[in-house]
Design an enzyme around this catalytic site. Structure first.
Site, PDB file in Angstrom:
ATOM      1  N   GLY A  29      -0.447   6.106   3.194  1.00  0.00           N
ATOM      2  CA  GLY A  29      -1.255   6.747   3.789  1.00  0.00           C
ATOM      3  C   GLY A  29      -2.336   6.432   4.228  1.00  0.00           C
ATOM      4  O   GLY A  29      -2.664   7.229   5.397  1.00  0.00           O
ATOM      5  N   PHE A  30      -3.613   5.153   3.920  1.00  0.00           N
ATOM      6  CA  PHE A  30      -3.996   5.269   5.044  1.00  0.00           C
ATOM      7  C   PHE A  30      -3.511   4.960   6.568  1.00  0.00           C
ATOM      8  O   PHE A  30      -4.271   5.562   7.530  1.00  0.00           O
ATOM      9  CB  PHE A  30      -4.409   3.578   5.012  1.00  0.00           C
ATOM     10  CG  PHE A  30      -6.074   3.071   5.840  1.00  0.00           C
ATOM     11  CD1 PHE A  30      -7.382   2.968   5.383  1.00  0.00           C
ATOM     12  CD2 PHE A  30      -5.726   2.206   6.518  1.00  0.00           C
ATOM     13  CE1 PHE A  30      -8.459   2.854   5.867  1.00  0.00           C
ATOM     14  CE2 PHE A  30      -6.734   1.564   7.274  1.00  0.00           C
ATOM     15  CZ  PHE A  30      -8.336   2.230   6.422  1.00  0.00           C
ATOM     16  N   ASP A  82      -2.897   8.052  -1.537  1.00  0.00           N
ATOM     17  CA  ASP A  82      -3.986   8.667  -1.476  1.00  0.00           C
ATOM     18  C   ASP A  82      -4.649   9.648  -0.110  1.00  0.00           C
ATOM     19  O   ASP A  82      -3.887   9.282   0.528  1.00  0.00           O
ATOM     20  CB  ASP A  82      -5.255   7.805  -2.168  1.00  0.00           C
ATOM     21  CG  ASP A  82      -5.397   7.063  -0.995  1.00  0.00           C
ATOM     22  OD1 ASP A  82      -4.482   6.564   0.095  1.00  0.00           O
ATOM     23  OD2 ASP A  82      -6.304   6.268  -1.215  1.00  0.00           O
ATOM     24  N   ASP A 135      -7.522  -7.615  -0.150  1.00  0.00           N
ATOM     25  CA  ASP A 135      -6.505  -7.660   1.214  1.00  0.00           C
ATOM     26  C   ASP A 135      -7.669  -7.525   2.438  1.00  0.00           C
ATOM     27  O   ASP A 135      -8.584  -7.134   2.372  1.00  0.00           O
ATOM     28  CB  ASP A 135      -5.189  -6.902   1.185  1.00  0.00           C
ATOM     29  CG  ASP A 135      -5.598  -5.618   1.204  1.00  0.00           C
ATOM     30  OD1 ASP A 135      -6.536  -4.698   1.137  1.00  0.00           O
ATOM     31  OD2 ASP A 135      -5.092  -5.530   2.882  1.00  0.00           O
ATOM     32  N   ASP A 178       0.851  -0.710  -0.083  1.00  0.00           N
ATOM     33  CA  ASP A 178      -0.310  -0.002  -0.230  1.00  0.00           C
ATOM     34  C   ASP A 178       0.862   0.973   0.312  1.00  0.00           C
ATOM     35  O   ASP A 178       2.635   0.868   0.109  1.00  0.00           O
ATOM     36  CB  ASP A 178      -1.270   0.095   0.778  1.00  0.00           C
ATOM     37  CG  ASP A 178      -0.004  -0.226   2.674  1.00  0.00           C
ATOM     38  OD1 ASP A 178       0.824  -0.129   2.585  1.00  0.00           O
ATOM     39  OD2 ASP A 178      -1.303  -0.502   3.390  1.00  0.00           O
ATOM     40  N   GLY A 191     -11.025   3.681   0.541  1.00  0.00           N
ATOM     41  CA  GLY A 191     -12.088   3.841   1.842  1.00  0.00           C
ATOM     42  C   GLY A 191     -13.718   3.781   1.718  1.00  0.00           C
ATOM     43  O   GLY A 191     -14.294   4.022   1.671  1.00  0.00           O
TER      44      GLY A 191
END
Lengths: 385, 385
Positions: free
Chosen positions: B104-105, B155, B275, B101, B225
């Protein structure tokens, strides 16, 4: 190296001495559930599991027998429950021999509010605070419910230093409990009940204990109450003191020992069996045992070292993973850290025992021990330049 | 079932659709490090390890690709360090594809004191409090240092519910970051950089995001999201809304999803890749996923149940260990509990995906899904009488 492991079960507990080298002995215990090559290291499977290992792995590393802790198992999941589920072997998926301790040592060290009388010991569970009573007869009953292959007498193990009078009192109580355990165990040809020599650091009491137990004609004998914090030379002195009073034709088990060096020195003094939480517990705390000595993977020196713990090992954990990766796993608190280091450590302990057994068979234990100790003393590989 | 896994690497990232069944697709991604059968479930290997598993096991269960978390890896052991050690594949001993990934998350969900600007995000490490800055370019740089095969754009994923204006602002920022990530990624034929569709629960913004990203001609597209607490029907609505705007010839990845039922429903709506930490995290908390639904091993009903989780499973953890033993391990907090239940859960997830893939190939996904859901709804075996 495993060729001498599988024997046709005779249906009887039987100890065969195969070779001697100085005081050291190479032997084999045959039991219905399998053979135990001695000198043997028994991985500790406290609660029906060797922590962070699949038991298939433990077997593959060369373990012929594991140890279960009666105290933990009687409290959780409970001995009667294990019996209803077919015994500890079925429950934990270990069809080979299991030795259980009596529960006494952990009653003393883990439980709250305990009271010892002639009859037995009353104590409070450290799990849920419930009150329990354990007599010599109940300990043997519990070990029978677990279907343990080698059962240990209930004894009183006191902390050192202690007054001679107090050491003597506990030793004599342990002797009377040995007789009661022998009676409770009765005649079970395929299983064994071992007596435990007590007497602290007092040579006279140790010899008295060993001789009195020998007279009971038990199938094996343990040396208890050592490795409880005393210096290694005190432990070795006590082993040397007591071994001449122990029957030569019975297995000798040094309880709760120890470091690789403790084991090597004790084998050289005539001990056949060992158990210790060290390889498993150390593995969960970032420590690796190797032929280079003990390695602390938390140490920053490993952070970018792409070499394995031991490229010559036949254990994947030692051979295939970089020190940098192990360091990272330990620092990050990842479950795989404990899984890999426990695996490495149990592999090393079994390799140590296999090397010891081969050396005794070839009457070169002294030379072998010197080489092994020299490699430990030399220490770990120099840092990656 | 694995016959279609090994392909001669073409040296190029390439997605092939092999079959369609309604909106569902059966496909294969070929990359230099291996092929990925889709629909695919990617086990989460947060810090270079799938928790409580050996990666050999993860592979044997049928995983073609695992996910690594950029946020965790950049903080510990550090992306430059991983690069010096040969990249994440060598470091963790997983020579097959890895998706990372963007970081960011988890910057949003785990780190302290973060501040987002047009340029990027400044945040404080949850490990040691150090301050870090991540731009779209730095995220791609880190993912490159890790040598990730499928990289994700940076993002901004905001929590729902949120004002439309705020959702729109974050979606538009994410679009601009996608362009910068595309430029930073450049031309790497054997690897891919995926864009991430944002837009919260707002259909218009979701479609706008999907169309703008499609115009960037990326190798794959994720829906981000979702699965952040909204009801399943809202998630499914958003998938149905956005799928028509996603290129048909590119893999579609629903990030962080989900339960077996979420996955099944999303495949039926056209998603190819998933995932989720659910099978691994649940496994460390005493929960087992099976074809009978979710089973809580902490529950006392299992205490004396000698049946396995699923006697028909080809996973040893599901087939060979009694529920009573698993219950005991969970209650006692033993490492083996997490090891066995994670193993069972990842096996079940991979079995679920294999069943889905076979059903799509044979154009019977609807019928298959009904059978699978009926078995879940029927629930676990009745208690042992």
């Amino acid at each position: 190296m495993n060729l001498d492991r599988e024997q046709t079960p005779s249906g009887q507990f039987f100890f065969t001495k195969l070779a001697e080298d100085g005081a050291a002995r190479r032997g084999r215990i045959d039991m219905p559930r399998g053979s135990i090559r001695t000198p043997a290291f028994m991985p500790v499977g406290t609660a029906g599991t060797v922590k962070a290992m699949y038991l298939d792995q433990v077997r593959d590393l060369g373990a012929d027998i594991i140890l279960g802790n009666t105290y933990h198992l009687m409290l959780r999941p409970g001995a009667e429950r294990v019996a209803r589920l077919g015994g500890l072997h079925d429950f934990a998926r270990w069809p080979y021999p299991i030795l259980t301790d009596s529960g006494g040592f952990q009653v003393m060290s883990l439980s709250g509010l305990r009271k010892i009388t002639e009859e037995g010991v009353t104590f409070q569970s450290h799990v849920d605070g419930t009150k329990h009573f354990m007599s010599p007869e109940r300990s043997i009953e519990i070990q029978g419910l677990l279907d343990s292959d080698i059962q240990m007498q209930l004894d009183e193990c006191i902390a050192l230093p202690a007054e001679e009078k107090e050491i003597g009192r506990a030793m004599e109580l342990s002797l009377r409990w040995a007789e009661r355990c022998k009676a409770a165990f009765g005649d079970q040809p395929g299983k064994a009940m071992f007596g435990i020599i007590q007497g602290g650091d007092n040579a006279r009491l140790r010899i008295e204990s060993a001789e009195a137990l020998a007279a009971l004609d038990l199938k094996g004998y343990a040396i208890g109450g050592l490795a409880v914090g005393e210096p290694q030379n005190v432990m070795f002195d006590m082993i040397e003191t007591v071994i001449p009073s122990m029957p030569k034709d019975r297995p000798r088990y040094l309880m709760g020992v120890g470091t690789p060096d403790d084991i090597l020195g004790s084998v050289q003094r005539g001990v056949d069996m060992f158990d210790c939480v060290m390889p498993t517990r150390a593995g969960r705390h970032g420590l690796a045992f190797t032929r280079h000595g003990k390695i602390n993977l938390k140490n920053a020196r490993h952070a970018e070292d792409d070499r394995p713990l031991d490229e010559e090992s036949d254990c994947a954990a030692a051979r295939d993973y970089s020190r940098a990766y192990l360091h990272h796993l330990v620092r990050a608190g990842e479950p795989l850290a404990g899984m890999l280091l426990t695996w490495n450590n149990l592999a090393y302990y079994q390799q140590l025992m296999a090397g010891i057994r081969a050396a005794i068979s070839e009457a070169r234990l002294q030379e072998h021990a010197e080489k092994v100790r020299a490699a430990w003393a030399k220490g770990d590989l120099p840092p990656r330049s």
